[in-house]
Design a protein around this motif. Structure first.
Motif, mmCIF file in Angstrom:
data_model
loop_
_atom_site.group_PDB
_atom_site.id
_atom_site.type_symbol
_atom_site.label_atom_id
_atom_site.label_comp_id
_atom_site.label_asym_id
_atom_site.label_seq_id
_atom_site.Cartn_x
_atom_site.Cartn_y
_atom_site.Cartn_z
ATOM 1 N N GLY A 36 0.889 11.344 -20.274
ATOM 2 C CA GLY A 36 0.007 10.095 -19.582
ATOM 3 C C GLY A 36 0.364 10.627 -18.171
ATOM 4 O O GLY A 36 -0.953 9.265 -17.688
ATOM 5 N N GLY A 37 0.968 11.160 -17.582
ATOM 6 C CA GLY A 37 0.824 11.021 -15.945
ATOM 7 C C GLY A 37 1.915 9.836 -15.546
ATOM 8 O O GLY A 37 2.020 10.055 -14.402
ATOM 9 N N ALA A 38 3.078 9.551 -16.347
ATOM 10 C CA ALA A 38 4.836 8.821 -15.932
ATOM 11 C C ALA A 38 5.165 9.550 -15.246
ATOM 12 O O ALA A 38 5.586 10.659 -14.664
ATOM 13 N N PRO A 39 5.745 9.135 -13.274
ATOM 14 C CA PRO A 39 6.119 9.638 -12.637
ATOM 15 C C PRO A 39 7.595 10.466 -13.308
ATOM 16 O O PRO A 39 7.674 9.109 -13.568
ATOM 17 N N PRO A 40 8.153 11.032 -12.905
ATOM 18 C CA PRO A 40 9.911 11.678 -12.278
ATOM 19 C C PRO A 40 10.183 10.213 -12.132
ATOM 20 O O PRO A 40 9.788 9.177 -10.979
ATOM 21 N N ARG A 41 11.473 10.321 -12.143
ATOM 22 C CA ARG A 41 12.682 9.085 -11.327
ATOM 23 C C ARG A 41 12.228 9.673 -9.599
ATOM 24 O O ARG A 41 12.223 8.841 -9.060
ATOM 25 N N ALA A 42 12.433 10.895 -9.386
ATOM 26 C CA ALA A 42 12.313 11.114 -8.089
ATOM 27 C C ALA A 42 11.512 10.808 -7.187
ATOM 28 O O ALA A 42 11.225 10.594 -5.806
ATOM 29 N N PHE A 43 10.206 10.385 -7.861
ATOM 30 C CA PHE A 43 8.784 10.370 -7.334
ATOM 31 C C PHE A 43 9.468 8.629 -6.344
ATOM 32 O O PHE A 43 9.092 8.624 -5.135
ATOM 33 N N PHE A 44 9.550 7.504 -7.025
ATOM 34 C CA PHE A 44 10.797 6.599 -6.659
ATOM 35 C C PHE A 44 11.299 6.148 -5.175
ATOM 36 O O PHE A 44 10.831 6.186 -3.923
ATOM 37 N N ARG A 45 12.307 7.576 -4.958
ATOM 38 C CA ARG A 45 12.829 7.555 -3.815
ATOM 39 C C ARG A 45 11.827 8.140 -2.861
ATOM 40 O O ARG A 45 12.121 8.440 -1.539
ATOM 41 N N SER A 46 11.126 8.873 -3.120
ATOM 42 C CA SER A 46 10.104 10.171 -2.277
ATOM 43 C C SER A 46 9.154 8.832 -1.420
ATOM 44 O O SER A 46 8.740 9.196 -0.501
ATOM 45 N N MET A 47 8.727 7.671 -1.886
ATOM 46 C CA MET A 47 7.989 6.883 -1.270
ATOM 47 C C MET A 47 8.690 6.455 -0.046
ATOM 48 O O MET A 47 8.366 5.878 0.919
ATOM 49 N N GLY A 48 10.399 6.178 0.121
ATOM 50 C CA GLY A 48 10.766 5.582 1.441
ATOM 51 C C GLY A 48 12.139 5.495 1.314
ATOM 52 O O GLY A 48 12.508 5.884 -0.144
ATOM 53 N N GLU A 49 13.294 5.167 1.744
ATOM 54 C CA GLU A 49 14.825 4.780 1.996
ATOM 55 C C GLU A 49 15.373 3.703 1.276
ATOM 56 O O GLU A 49 15.704 3.021 0.478
ATOM 57 N N TRP A 50 14.201 2.761 1.195
ATOM 58 C CA TRP A 50 14.539 0.820 1.151
ATOM 59 C C TRP A 50 13.033 0.469 -0.250
ATOM 60 O O TRP A 50 12.055 0.617 -0.079
ATOM 61 N N ALA A 51 13.843 -0.195 -0.771
ATOM 62 C CA ALA A 51 12.518 -0.918 -1.877
ATOM 63 C C ALA A 51 13.222 -2.670 -1.392
ATOM 64 O O ALA A 51 13.739 -2.845 -0.727
ATOM 65 N N VAL A 52 12.299 -2.848 -0.861
ATOM 66 C CA VAL A 52 12.226 -4.754 -0.816
ATOM 67 C C VAL A 52 11.764 -5.442 -2.530
ATOM 68 O O VAL A 52 10.978 -5.256 -2.223
ATOM 69 N N VAL A 53 12.311 -6.483 -2.719
ATOM 70 C CA VAL A 53 12.057 -7.507 -3.590
ATOM 71 C C VAL A 53 12.242 -8.673 -3.176
ATOM 72 O O VAL A 53 13.129 -9.106 -3.179
ATOM 73 N N THR A 54 11.183 -9.734 -3.850
ATOM 74 C CA THR A 54 11.449 -11.005 -3.092
ATOM 75 C C THR A 54 11.784 -11.278 -4.877
ATOM 76 O O THR A 54 11.429 -10.920 -5.808
ATOM 77 N N GLY A 55 11.688 -12.412 -4.498
ATOM 78 C CA GLY A 55 12.769 -13.702 -6.309
ATOM 79 C C GLY A 55 13.460 -12.322 -6.268
ATOM 80 O O GLY A 55 13.233 -12.301 -8.155
ATOM 81 N N ALA A 56 14.683 -12.552 -6.126
ATOM 82 C CA ALA A 56 15.346 -11.275 -6.791
ATOM 83 C C ALA A 56 16.664 -11.657 -7.260
ATOM 84 O O ALA A 56 17.537 -10.683 -6.880
ATOM 85 N N GLY A 57 17.358 -13.303 -6.986
ATOM 86 C CA GLY A 57 18.657 -13.919 -7.171
ATOM 87 C C GLY A 57 18.393 -13.799 -9.430
ATOM 88 O O GLY A 57 20.035 -12.901 -9.525
#
Length: 315
Positions: A36-57
């Motif tokens: 169905g076109g699921a993105p490869p793992r490298a797709f997420f890193r290609s978005m940028g260097e950092w991820a921000v997650v709220t409610g992450a505890g």
């Protein structure tokens, strides 16, 4: 006249069959995400260097932090419980080798965003997960019988999504890439009695997300709302996982396979099926006093059983 009527009915029947065939074919992508076109793992890193997650505890937010770090991103974890953040951050750094920043913030308050923005200065943020949320009551109940902290609920479930998106979307637009995942709820798919305020707040998240995706799709940014049903988290009293109730880790891994599948998903195959079933139930059934009373009674009985259950002491 009769022959024309038969032809019209046959045509309508054919169109109906084609409609459901297309719907069935569309559902197959959840069963076979790679096709169905699921993105490869490298797709997420290609978005940028950092991820921000709220409610992450803990719960879903913690699971997203771990999984995105495994996929090569550094992570900013934001939550109100510093000790939980510190423990989770240490685990992520040790197991993935990625850098983790923690930001202590109580999203039931409206005066926290300047401090958050200062903490994010200079970071190339490719992924934002607006996960933080709260249930106003531990058990479903009618509106007047529940928690009266309406401001805290709106700040946490609604304002947080708007403020965090406004804070980060601009740099994504400049780079013409980015991924924003907004966590709503399956109960926001319809007007859900006994969860009225929570349902309405999460419906805002869904509508806001879809409208934003229409505005920014051409800018290379993916904005998706995820509407899970059962996930075993502290907010759901850590319900025992089963075919419907997923563990946070399993839910997050599955949902990330679907980030390119449209502006709204339920996050797992089981929840996609349940979501389609719920749409078939007439609202007059769900809204009837009889159904609501039965549900409240069942919840009350379950609470009494929990109170009577023997408590195990420390080993």
């Amino acid at each position: 006249m009769g022959e024309n009527c038969q032809r019209l009915l046959a045509l309508l029947g054919l169109l109906l069959c084609l409609y459901y065939l297309v719907r069935c074919l569309g559902f197959l992508k959840y069963l076979f995400p790679r096709l169905g076109g699921a993105p490869p793992r490298a797709f997420f890193r290609s978005m940028g260097e950092w991820a921000v997650v709220t409610g992450a505890g803990d719960g879903i937010g913690k699971a997203y932090s771990f999984e995105l770090a495994r996929r090569g991103l550094n992570v900013v974890m934001i939550s109100r419980t510093l000790t939980k953040l510190q423990v989770a951050a240490a685990e992520i750094e040790e197991s993935t080798g990625r850098e983790v920043k923690i930001v202590e913030a109580d999203f039931t308050r409206a005066d926290i965003y300047e401090d958050i923005q200062n903490s994010l200065q200079g970071l190339e943020i490719g992924i934002l997960v607006n996960n933080v949320g709260m249930l106003p009551n531990t058990e479903p109940c009618r509106f007047l019988d529940g928690n009266k902290n309406d401001t805290g609920l709106v700040n946490c479930n609604v304002l947080s999504v708007v403020k965090m998106t406004r804070m980060i979307l601009g740099q994504m637009e400049k780079r013409r890439r980015g991924l924003i995942l907004n966590i709503s709820s399956g109960v926001a798919s319809y007007p859900c009695p006994l969860y009225s305020a929570y349902c309405a707040s999460k419906h805002f998240v869904a509508v806001f997300s879809k409208a934003l995706q229409a505005e920014y799709r051409s800018k290379g940014i993916i904005i998706q709302v995820i509407m899970p049903y059962g996930v075993s988290t502290p907010m759901t009293r850590n319900q025992k996982p089963n075919i419907i109730t997923k563990t946070p880790d399993a839910f997050v891994r599955e949902s990330l396979a679907y980030v390119t599948f449209g502006d709204q998903i339920f996050g797992s195959v089981a929840h996609e099926i349940l979501g389609r079933i719920m749409k078939l139930i007439p609202l007059w059934i769900l809204h009837s006093d009889r159904v609501q009373n039965k549900f409240v009674d069942a919840i009350g009985q379950r609470a009494k059983l929990r109170q009577k259950a023997p408590q195990q002491g420390p080993l």
